[in-house]
Design a protein around this motif. Structure first.
Motif, PDB file in Angstrom:
ATOM      1  N   LEU A   6       0.727  -1.266  -0.078  1.00  0.00           N
ATOM      2  CA  LEU A   6       0.002  -0.117   0.159  1.00  0.00           C
ATOM      3  C   LEU A   6       0.852   1.348  -0.059  1.00  0.00           C
ATOM      4  CD1 LEU A   6      -2.852  -0.947   2.635  1.00  0.00           C
ATOM      5  CD2 LEU A   6      -3.056  -0.664   0.008  1.00  0.00           C
ATOM      6  N   GLY A   7       2.075   1.381   0.446  1.00  0.00           N
ATOM      7  CA  GLY A   7       2.921   2.291   0.635  1.00  0.00           C
ATOM      8  C   GLY A   7       3.409   2.595  -0.829  1.00  0.00           C
ATOM      9  N   GLN A   8       3.427   1.583  -1.619  1.00  0.00           N
ATOM     10  CA  GLN A   8       3.832   1.850  -3.166  1.00  0.00           C
ATOM     11  C   GLN A   8       2.553   2.471  -3.955  1.00  0.00           C
ATOM     12  OE1 GLN A   8       6.750   1.474  -4.483  1.00  0.00           O
ATOM     13  NE2 GLN A   8       7.393   1.053  -2.521  1.00  0.00           N
ATOM     14  N   MET A   9       1.246   2.120  -3.430  1.00  0.00           N
ATOM     15  CA  MET A   9       0.098   2.479  -4.257  1.00  0.00           C
ATOM     16  C   MET A   9      -0.608   3.921  -3.712  1.00  0.00           C
ATOM     17  SD  MET A   9      -1.602  -1.080  -5.061  1.00  0.00           S
ATOM     18  CE  MET A   9      -1.572  -1.649  -3.616  1.00  0.00           C
ATOM     19  N   LEU A  10      -0.578   4.037  -2.498  1.00  0.00           N
ATOM     20  CA  LEU A  10      -1.236   5.177  -1.842  1.00  0.00           C
ATOM     21  C   LEU A  10      -0.771   6.453  -2.127  1.00  0.00           C
ATOM     22  CD1 LEU A  10      -2.800   3.601   1.353  1.00  0.00           C
ATOM     23  CD2 LEU A  10      -4.028   4.301  -0.774  1.00  0.00           C
ATOM     24  N   PRO A  11       0.505   6.629  -2.235  1.00  0.00           N
ATOM     25  CA  PRO A  11       1.026   8.233  -2.480  1.00  0.00           C
ATOM     26  C   PRO A  11       0.578   8.839  -3.431  1.00  0.00           C
ATOM     27  CG  PRO A  11       2.977   6.739  -2.134  1.00  0.00           C
ATOM     28  CD  PRO A  11       1.690   5.895  -2.252  1.00  0.00           C
ATOM     29  N   TYR A  12       0.102   8.163  -4.711  1.00  0.00           N
ATOM     30  CA  TYR A  12      -0.561   8.873  -5.797  1.00  0.00           C
ATOM     31  C   TYR A  12      -2.118   9.236  -5.536  1.00  0.00           C
ATOM     32  CZ  TYR A  12       3.330   6.713  -8.128  1.00  0.00           C
ATOM     33  OH  TYR A  12       4.666   6.250  -8.297  1.00  0.00           O
ATOM     34  N   THR A  13      -2.909   8.500  -4.686  1.00  0.00           N
ATOM     35  CA  THR A  13      -4.285   8.792  -4.248  1.00  0.00           C
ATOM     36  C   THR A  13      -4.182   9.786  -3.381  1.00  0.00           C
ATOM     37  OG1 THR A  13      -4.536   7.090  -2.938  1.00  0.00           O
ATOM     38  CG2 THR A  13      -5.170   6.545  -4.927  1.00  0.00           C
ATOM     39  N   ASP A  14      -3.244   9.894  -2.168  1.00  0.00           N
ATOM     40  CA  ASP A  14      -3.064  10.912  -1.149  1.00  0.00           C
ATOM     41  C   ASP A  14      -2.607  12.180  -1.586  1.00  0.00           C
ATOM     42  OD1 ASP A  14      -3.731   9.144   0.699  1.00  0.00           O
ATOM     43  OD2 ASP A  14      -1.545   8.691   1.673  1.00  0.00           O
ATOM     44  N   CYS A  15      -1.919  12.236  -2.771  1.00  0.00           N
ATOM     45  CA  CYS A  15      -1.619  13.469  -3.308  1.00  0.00           C
ATOM     46  C   CYS A  15      -2.778  14.143  -4.143  1.00  0.00           C
ATOM     47  CB  CYS A  15      -0.360  13.203  -4.170  1.00  0.00           C
ATOM     48  SG  CYS A  15       0.313  14.773  -5.164  1.00  0.00           S
ATOM     49  N   GLY A  16      -3.361  13.034  -4.832  1.00  0.00           N
ATOM     50  CA  GLY A  16      -4.474  13.451  -5.708  1.00  0.00           C
ATOM     51  C   GLY A  16      -5.834  14.193  -5.041  1.00  0.00           C
ATOM     52  N   ARG A  17      -6.053  13.556  -3.680  1.00  0.00           N
ATOM     53  CA  ARG A  17      -7.148  13.863  -2.984  1.00  0.00           C
ATOM     54  C   ARG A  17      -6.645  14.673  -1.804  1.00  0.00           C
ATOM     55  NH1 ARG A  17      -9.811   7.918  -2.271  1.00  0.00           N
ATOM     56  NH2 ARG A  17     -10.277   7.571  -4.748  1.00  0.00           N
ATOM     57  N   GLY A  18      -5.520  14.743  -1.479  1.00  0.00           N
ATOM     58  CA  GLY A  18      -5.247  15.475  -0.327  1.00  0.00           C
ATOM     59  C   GLY A  18      -5.275  14.778   0.920  1.00  0.00           C
ATOM     60  N   THR A  19      -5.445  13.633   1.111  1.00  0.00           N
ATOM     61  CA  THR A  19      -5.764  12.846   2.367  1.00  0.00           C
ATOM     62  C   THR A  19      -4.371  12.179   3.076  1.00  0.00           C
ATOM     63  OG1 THR A  19      -6.008  10.780   0.988  1.00  0.00           O
ATOM     64  CG2 THR A  19      -8.123  12.276   1.388  1.00  0.00           C
ATOM     65  N   THR A  20      -4.532  11.709   4.007  1.00  0.00           N
ATOM     66  CA  THR A  20      -3.481  11.097   4.531  1.00  0.00           C
ATOM     67  C   THR A  20      -3.808   9.782   4.852  1.00  0.00           C
ATOM     68  OG1 THR A  20      -4.431  11.608   6.805  1.00  0.00           O
ATOM     69  CG2 THR A  20      -2.858  13.385   5.805  1.00  0.00           C
ATOM     70  N   GLY A  21      -3.977   8.925   3.806  1.00  0.00           N
ATOM     71  CA  GLY A  21      -4.605   7.508   4.113  1.00  0.00           C
ATOM     72  C   GLY A  21      -3.210   6.557   4.441  1.00  0.00           C
ATOM     73  N   LEU A  22      -2.193   7.071   3.916  1.00  0.00           N
ATOM     74  CA  LEU A  22      -0.739   6.244   3.931  1.00  0.00           C
ATOM     75  C   LEU A  22      -0.305   6.308   5.504  1.00  0.00           C
ATOM     76  CD1 LEU A  22       1.314   4.784   2.498  1.00  0.00           C
ATOM     77  CD2 LEU A  22       2.475   6.789   1.860  1.00  0.00           C
ATOM     78  N   VAL A  23      -0.626   7.407   6.227  1.00  0.00           N
ATOM     79  CA  VAL A  23      -0.105   7.358   7.532  1.00  0.00           C
ATOM     80  C   VAL A  23      -1.093   6.762   8.461  1.00  0.00           C
ATOM     81  CG1 VAL A  23      -0.140   9.040   9.613  1.00  0.00           C
ATOM     82  CG2 VAL A  23       0.711   9.872   7.366  1.00  0.00           C
ATOM     83  N   ALA A  53       6.842   7.073  10.467  1.00  0.00           N
ATOM     84  CA  ALA A  53       7.387   8.272  10.725  1.00  0.00           C
ATOM     85  C   ALA A  53       8.079   8.856   9.364  1.00  0.00           C
ATOM     86  CB  ALA A  53       8.603   8.032  11.655  1.00  0.00           C
ATOM     87  N   ALA A  54       8.371   8.036   8.468  1.00  0.00           N
ATOM     88  CA  ALA A  54       8.774   8.637   7.092  1.00  0.00           C
ATOM     89  C   ALA A  54       7.529   9.286   6.377  1.00  0.00           C
ATOM     90  CB  ALA A  54       9.511   7.439   6.464  1.00  0.00           C
ATOM     91  N   THR A  55       6.380   8.681   6.399  1.00  0.00           N
ATOM     92  CA  THR A  55       5.383   9.405   5.717  1.00  0.00           C
ATOM     93  C   THR A  55       4.701  10.421   6.252  1.00  0.00           C
ATOM     94  OG1 THR A  55       3.813   7.975   7.289  1.00  0.00           O
ATOM     95  CG2 THR A  55       4.452   6.762   5.243  1.00  0.00           C
ATOM     96  N   LEU A  56       5.103  10.701   7.645  1.00  0.00           N
ATOM     97  CA  LEU A  56       4.899  12.005   8.410  1.00  0.00           C
ATOM     98  C   LEU A  56       5.563  12.893   7.906  1.00  0.00           C
ATOM     99  CD1 LEU A  56       4.074  10.955  11.937  1.00  0.00           C
ATOM    100  CD2 LEU A  56       2.415  11.920  10.295  1.00  0.00           C
ATOM    101  N   LEU A  57       7.145  12.653   7.581  1.00  0.00           N
ATOM    102  CA  LEU A  57       7.927  13.530   6.963  1.00  0.00           C
ATOM    103  C   LEU A  57       8.075  13.972   5.765  1.00  0.00           C
ATOM    104  CD1 LEU A  57      10.899  12.443   9.510  1.00  0.00           C
ATOM    105  CD2 LEU A  57       9.502  14.336   9.771  1.00  0.00           C
ATOM    106  N   LEU A  58       7.906  13.236   4.997  1.00  0.00           N
ATOM    107  CA  LEU A  58       7.787  13.299   3.530  1.00  0.00           C
ATOM    108  C   LEU A  58       6.524  13.594   2.765  1.00  0.00           C
ATOM    109  CD1 LEU A  58      10.292  10.345   2.802  1.00  0.00           C
ATOM    110  CD2 LEU A  58      10.840  12.678   3.167  1.00  0.00           C
ATOM    111  N   ASN A  59       6.698  14.373   2.002  1.00  0.00           N
ATOM    112  CA  ASN A  59       5.538  14.861   1.164  1.00  0.00           C
ATOM    113  C   ASN A  59       5.187  13.835   0.167  1.00  0.00           C
ATOM    114  OD1 ASN A  59       3.278  16.193  -0.145  1.00  0.00           O
ATOM    115  ND2 ASN A  59       4.376  18.077  -0.294  1.00  0.00           N
ATOM    116  N   PRO A  60       4.133  13.023  -0.109  1.00  0.00           N
ATOM    117  CA  PRO A  60       3.788  12.265  -1.253  1.00  0.00           C
ATOM    118  C   PRO A  60       3.799  12.942  -2.678  1.00  0.00           C
ATOM    119  CG  PRO A  60       1.771  12.382   0.094  1.00  0.00           C
ATOM    120  CD  PRO A  60       2.958  13.120   0.730  1.00  0.00           C
ATOM    121  N   CYS A  61       3.416  13.993  -2.728  1.00  0.00           N
ATOM    122  CA  CYS A  61       3.393  14.759  -3.996  1.00  0.00           C
ATOM    123  C   CYS A  61       4.536  15.373  -4.475  1.00  0.00           C
ATOM    124  CB  CYS A  61       2.417  16.134  -3.612  1.00  0.00           C
ATOM    125  SG  CYS A  61       0.823  15.923  -3.017  1.00  0.00           S
ATOM    126  N   LEU A  62       5.692  14.933  -3.851  1.00  0.00           N
ATOM    127  CA  LEU A  62       7.030  15.465  -4.438  1.00  0.00           C
ATOM    128  C   LEU A  62       7.572  14.350  -5.416  1.00  0.00           C
ATOM    129  CD1 LEU A  62       8.718  17.254  -1.311  1.00  0.00           C
ATOM    130  CD2 LEU A  62       7.797  18.314  -3.553  1.00  0.00           C
TER     131      LEU A  62
END
Length: 93
Positions: A14-31, A83-92
């Motif tokens: 899920l860490g490979q798939m969710l950053p794209y949806t989190d960035c598109g929707r502006g959610t924090t599902g990965l955290v 912790a890395a998901t809190l520190l890194l921006n998925p949209c980058l």
């Protein structure tokens, strides 16, 4: 004994798939997924610990000890991923 590795595997996938949806929707599902998987890994270690306390054969004790140690190891790795998901921006990406 398989709960902790399964939680890590699902969290990694899920860490490979969710950053794209989190960035598109502006959610924090990965955290949420990362810390839910950490909770499941700790639960797997606790279940193994309870099995350690209730068994009498040497082989079952060894398997329970391995379950506890692997559960704690996977929980530590998952907490670092969380912790890395809190520190890194998925949209980058």
């Amino acid at each position: 004994m398989t709960l902790s590795p399964a939680a890590w595997a699902v969290s990694s996938q899920l860490g490979q798939m969710l950053p794209y949806t989190d960035c598109g929707r502006g959610t924090t599902g990965l955290v949420f997924v990362a810390f839910l998987a950490t909770t499941l890994a700790v639960a797997g270690a606790i279940i193994s610990w309870q099995g350690y306390q209730s068994t009498a054969s040497r082989s079952a004790l060894f398997i329970s000890k391995v379950g506890v140690l692997s559960g704690l190891g996977f929980a530590f790795a998952l907490s670092l991923q969380g912790a890395a998901t809190l520190l890194l921006n998925p949209c980058l990406r």
